[in-house]
Design a protein around this motif. Structure first.
Motif, PDB file in Angstrom:
ATOM      1  N   ARG A   1       1.715  -4.676  -3.518  1.00 43.57           N
ATOM      2  CA  ARG A   1       0.749  -3.934  -2.688  1.00 43.57           C
ATOM      3  C   ARG A   1       0.027  -2.879  -3.521  1.00 43.57           C
ATOM      4  O   ARG A   1       0.640  -2.004  -4.132  1.00 43.57           O
ATOM      5  CB  ARG A   1       1.483  -3.269  -1.524  1.00 43.57           C
TER       6      ARG A   1
ATOM      7  N   ASP B   1      -3.501  -0.080  -3.994  1.00 42.92           N
ATOM      8  CA  ASP B   1      -4.409   0.794  -3.247  1.00 42.92           C
ATOM      9  C   ASP B   1      -5.855   0.376  -3.484  1.00 42.92           C
ATOM     10  O   ASP B   1      -6.142  -0.658  -4.096  1.00 42.92           O
ATOM     11  CB  ASP B   1      -4.183   2.252  -3.639  1.00 42.92           C
ATOM     12  N   LEU B   2      -6.815   1.194  -3.011  1.00 46.94           N
ATOM     13  CA  LEU B   2      -8.234   0.867  -3.118  1.00 46.94           C
ATOM     14  C   LEU B   2      -8.730   0.863  -4.554  1.00 46.94           C
ATOM     15  O   LEU B   2      -9.752   0.255  -4.868  1.00 46.94           O
ATOM     16  CB  LEU B   2      -9.044   1.861  -2.282  1.00 46.94           C
TER      17      LEU B   2
ATOM     18  N   MET C   1       0.700   0.891  -5.084  1.00 46.20           N
ATOM     19  CA  MET C   1       0.892   2.059  -4.218  1.00 46.20           C
ATOM     20  C   MET C   1       2.136   2.825  -4.595  1.00 46.20           C
ATOM     21  O   MET C   1       2.156   4.062  -4.552  1.00 46.20           O
ATOM     22  CB  MET C   1       0.960   1.608  -2.756  1.00 46.20           C
TER      23      MET C   1
ATOM     24  N   GLU D   1      -3.499   1.551   3.196  1.00 44.96           N
ATOM     25  CA  GLU D   1      -4.441   1.951   2.142  1.00 44.96           C
ATOM     26  C   GLU D   1      -5.058   3.314   2.396  1.00 44.96           C
ATOM     27  O   GLU D   1      -5.449   4.020   1.461  1.00 44.96           O
ATOM     28  CB  GLU D   1      -5.545   0.891   2.007  1.00 44.96           C
TER      29      GLU D   1
END
Length: 270
Positions: free
Chosen positions: A205, A207-208, A213, A149
């Motif tokens: 998956r 990201d923040l 991603m 991340e």
């Protein structure tokens, strides 16, 4: 009355057209061509070798012509070479597709090009100490970075360095195999399981900010599903699994099939 019997000369003296004749007292060199001189024997042998070579060339596939180095390969070596070439082409194709789908990743590195990235990662001569851009990582270690991340670099490059390095290591960083070369079935099996984990991470998956991603599979604006990325990874998995089973069968070595869920960020060592 004495009769003098002259000893008969049983020496072969039959002429061979175009190859000269034997002189009295000279015997045939071998039984392969019993009436040929030594010079003619050499010519005939050379002719036989040429005929055999041309026959092998004629019988070989047009896409993979016969090469004399193949005489030092077993059938398993030739099969391994074909699988290496195939999976490398799949790695190349996946790299190009990911950069097309994620152009922002390439833009993170000034003056970087897709061809330049391919030249850097599609090599069996891996940089000593890993890739400086990735903090000295390569292979499986680079896979973790691609889905970190906090990582702000080119995720496509990190991912494909990880995949290419992992696969290259599973084949001992070789493009061809010969009689005395060995290959580890466990490395092949582990790399297949890691590819399964990657296929899951690409789809899940985030990201923040809650965004994927890396973009890969998806649905187009017209509703057409695109699963081409998953298909490429599936082909790689099949190749590695098939190779692992063939090597295990040929060497009579068992594969340690550890139960491991794909919904994990833990990769198998290679």
């Amino acid at each position: 009355m004495q009769t003098t019997i002259k000893q008969r000369d049983f020496t072969m003296q039959r002429p061979t057209p175009g190859c000269g004749t034997f002189q009295p007292g000279q015997r045939a060199p071998t039984l392969l061509f019993p009436y040929a001189t030594k010079e003619c024997q050499m010519l005939l042998r050379a002719g036989v070798i040429m005929v055999l070579a041309f026959t092998l060339v004629a019988c070989s596939s047009g896409s993979r012509p016969f090469q004399f180095k193949n005489l030092a390969k077993t059938d398993m070596d030739l099969i391994t070479d074909i699988h290496i070439a195939e999976i490398r082409e799949l790695v190349r194709e996946l790299t190009i597709k990911l950069y097309k789908r994620n152009p922002r990743e390439l833009a993170k590195v000034p003056e970087a090009t897709v061809n330049g990235r391919l030249d850097a990662l599609m090599t069996v001569d891996r940089p000593v100490g890993g890739y400086a851009e990735l903090g000295g990582r390569d292979g499986v270690a680079a896979l973790y970075l691609a889905f970190d991340e906090t990582y702000t670099g080119d995720r496509v490059f990190a991912l494909m360095v990880g995949i290419s390095g992992m696969i290259s290591e599973s084949y001992n960083h070789q493009l061809e195999f010969y009689l005395l070369d060995d290959i580890d079935q466990q490395k092949l099996y582990n790399s297949a399981r890691n590819l399964e984990i990657l296929a899951w991470l690409l789809n899940t998956r985030k990201d923040l900010q809650g965004e994927l991603m890396l973009l890969s599979n998806g649905i187009a604006d017209d509703g057409t599903p695109n699963y081409s990325y998953e298909r490429l990874l599936s082909k790689m998995i099949v190749i590695q699994d098939m190779m692992a089973k063939m090597v295990a069968d040929r060497t009579n070595r068992a594969i340690n099939q550890v139960v491991h869920g794909v919904a994990s960020m833990t990769f198998f060592p290679i």
